[in-house]
Design a protein around this motif. Sequence first.
Motif, PDB file in Angstrom:
ATOM      1  N   ILE A  68       4.803   4.695   6.754  1.00  0.00           N
ATOM      2  CA  ILE A  68       3.842   5.444   5.797  1.00  0.00           C
ATOM      3  C   ILE A  68       2.364   5.394   6.513  1.00  0.00           C
ATOM      4  CG2 ILE A  68       4.976   4.924   3.811  1.00  0.00           C
ATOM      5  CD1 ILE A  68       3.050   2.302   3.247  1.00  0.00           C
ATOM      6  N   ILE A  69       1.484   6.262   6.058  1.00  0.00           N
ATOM      7  CA  ILE A  69       0.008   5.798   6.579  1.00  0.00           C
ATOM      8  C   ILE A  69      -0.679   5.583   5.392  1.00  0.00           C
ATOM      9  CG2 ILE A  69      -1.877   6.935   7.251  1.00  0.00           C
ATOM     10  CD1 ILE A  69       0.369   7.047   9.631  1.00  0.00           C
ATOM     11  N   PHE A  70      -1.189   4.333   5.499  1.00  0.00           N
ATOM     12  CA  PHE A  70      -1.702   3.622   4.419  1.00  0.00           C
ATOM     13  C   PHE A  70      -3.224   2.906   5.005  1.00  0.00           C
ATOM     14  CE2 PHE A  70      -2.295   1.560   0.220  1.00  0.00           C
ATOM     15  CZ  PHE A  70      -1.958   2.251  -0.745  1.00  0.00           C
ATOM     16  N   THR A  71      -4.222   3.559   4.759  1.00  0.00           N
ATOM     17  CA  THR A  71      -5.262   2.886   5.332  1.00  0.00           C
ATOM     18  C   THR A  71      -6.145   1.728   4.718  1.00  0.00           C
ATOM     19  OG1 THR A  71      -6.945   4.380   4.368  1.00  0.00           O
ATOM     20  CG2 THR A  71      -5.853   5.063   6.544  1.00  0.00           C
ATOM     21  N   LEU A  72      -6.948   1.142   5.223  1.00  0.00           N
ATOM     22  CA  LEU A  72      -7.921   0.148   4.541  1.00  0.00           C
ATOM     23  C   LEU A  72      -8.559   0.772   3.460  1.00  0.00           C
ATOM     24  CD1 LEU A  72      -8.207  -2.934   4.851  1.00  0.00           C
ATOM     25  CD2 LEU A  72     -10.087  -2.399   6.277  1.00  0.00           C
ATOM     26  N   GLU A  73      -9.070   1.944   3.720  1.00  0.00           N
ATOM     27  CA  GLU A  73      -9.681   2.536   2.673  1.00  0.00           C
ATOM     28  C   GLU A  73      -8.865   2.877   1.393  1.00  0.00           C
ATOM     29  OE1 GLU A  73      -9.975   3.659   5.909  1.00  0.00           O
ATOM     30  OE2 GLU A  73     -11.617   2.572   6.036  1.00  0.00           O
ATOM     31  N   ASP A  74      -7.508   3.360   1.601  1.00  0.00           N
ATOM     32  CA  ASP A  74      -6.586   3.498   0.566  1.00  0.00           C
ATOM     33  C   ASP A  74      -6.336   2.401  -0.220  1.00  0.00           C
ATOM     34  OD1 ASP A  74      -5.969   6.371   1.496  1.00  0.00           O
ATOM     35  OD2 ASP A  74      -4.332   5.781   2.701  1.00  0.00           O
ATOM     36  N   VAL A  75      -6.210   1.330   0.390  1.00  0.00           N
ATOM     37  CA  VAL A  75      -6.056  -0.213  -0.305  1.00  0.00           C
ATOM     38  C   VAL A  75      -7.239  -0.460  -1.216  1.00  0.00           C
ATOM     39  CG1 VAL A  75      -5.995  -2.680   0.045  1.00  0.00           C
ATOM     40  CG2 VAL A  75      -4.628  -1.239   1.515  1.00  0.00           C
ATOM     41  N   GLN A  76      -8.122  -0.234  -0.522  1.00  0.00           N
ATOM     42  CA  GLN A  76      -9.430  -0.359  -1.374  1.00  0.00           C
ATOM     43  C   GLN A  76      -9.911   0.501  -2.410  1.00  0.00           C
ATOM     44  OE1 GLN A  76     -12.071  -0.623   2.539  1.00  0.00           O
ATOM     45  NE2 GLN A  76     -13.582  -1.085   1.009  1.00  0.00           N
ATOM     46  N   ASN A  77      -9.282   1.658  -2.432  1.00  0.00           N
ATOM     47  CA  ASN A  77      -9.484   2.764  -3.506  1.00  0.00           C
ATOM     48  C   ASN A  77      -8.471   2.609  -4.562  1.00  0.00           C
ATOM     49  OD1 ASN A  77     -11.579   4.042  -2.693  1.00  0.00           O
ATOM     50  ND2 ASN A  77     -10.245   5.443  -1.358  1.00  0.00           N
ATOM     51  N   HIS A  78      -7.147   2.247  -4.200  1.00  0.00           N
ATOM     52  CA  HIS A  78      -5.925   1.927  -5.186  1.00  0.00           C
ATOM     53  C   HIS A  78      -6.196   0.497  -5.702  1.00  0.00           C
ATOM     54  CE1 HIS A  78      -4.118   5.527  -3.030  1.00  0.00           C
ATOM     55  NE2 HIS A  78      -3.365   5.334  -4.223  1.00  0.00           N
ATOM     56  N   MET A  79      -6.660  -0.368  -5.074  1.00  0.00           N
ATOM     57  CA  MET A  79      -6.543  -1.820  -5.532  1.00  0.00           C
ATOM     58  C   MET A  79      -8.076  -2.169  -6.224  1.00  0.00           C
ATOM     59  SD  MET A  79      -3.655  -2.950  -5.174  1.00  0.00           S
ATOM     60  CE  MET A  79      -3.748  -4.672  -5.401  1.00  0.00           C
ATOM     61  N   ASN A  80      -8.872  -1.129  -6.300  1.00  0.00           N
ATOM     62  CA  ASN A  80     -10.435  -1.194  -6.710  1.00  0.00           C
ATOM     63  C   ASN A  80     -10.909  -2.513  -6.308  1.00  0.00           C
ATOM     64  OD1 ASN A  80     -12.679  -0.598  -8.002  1.00  0.00           O
ATOM     65  ND2 ASN A  80     -12.136  -1.506  -9.783  1.00  0.00           N
TER      66      ASN A  80
END
Length: 124
Positions: A68-80
């Motif tokens: 998968i591609i799951f960036t640090l920004e994705d984590v920040q957005n999904h996990m708020n």
Amino acid sequence: MRKPNPYGYYYGKEADQYTFYRLPKALFTNTRFKSLSDGAKILYGLMLDRMGLSVKNGWIDNQNRVYIIFTLEDVQNHMNCKHDKAIKIFTELDTIKGVGLIERVKQGQGKPAIIYVRKFFDTL
């Protein structure tokens, strides 16, 4: 005086109309994962879900492993959450400093890391 509740009830088969993230029970019952924060457990569930999209997109390496591609920004957005917390929960799951549920492989300057989501159970 009681405040009115704006949320209705589910009737009949209405409960089946939504998509849900699934979290493996082993993350909560296996002593190997007791040290994981709730955020890391949720992130692992999000990554498991993302693997379905990767399969549809054909993101499979030459060894037939799904990534998968799951960036640090994705984590920040999904996990708020902010940058530091996103790094912390990523690290908890990592093969190098964490419990080994994800393996991050750098691709080079400016490209996001490839992430292999590892199985949460022993296959031996």
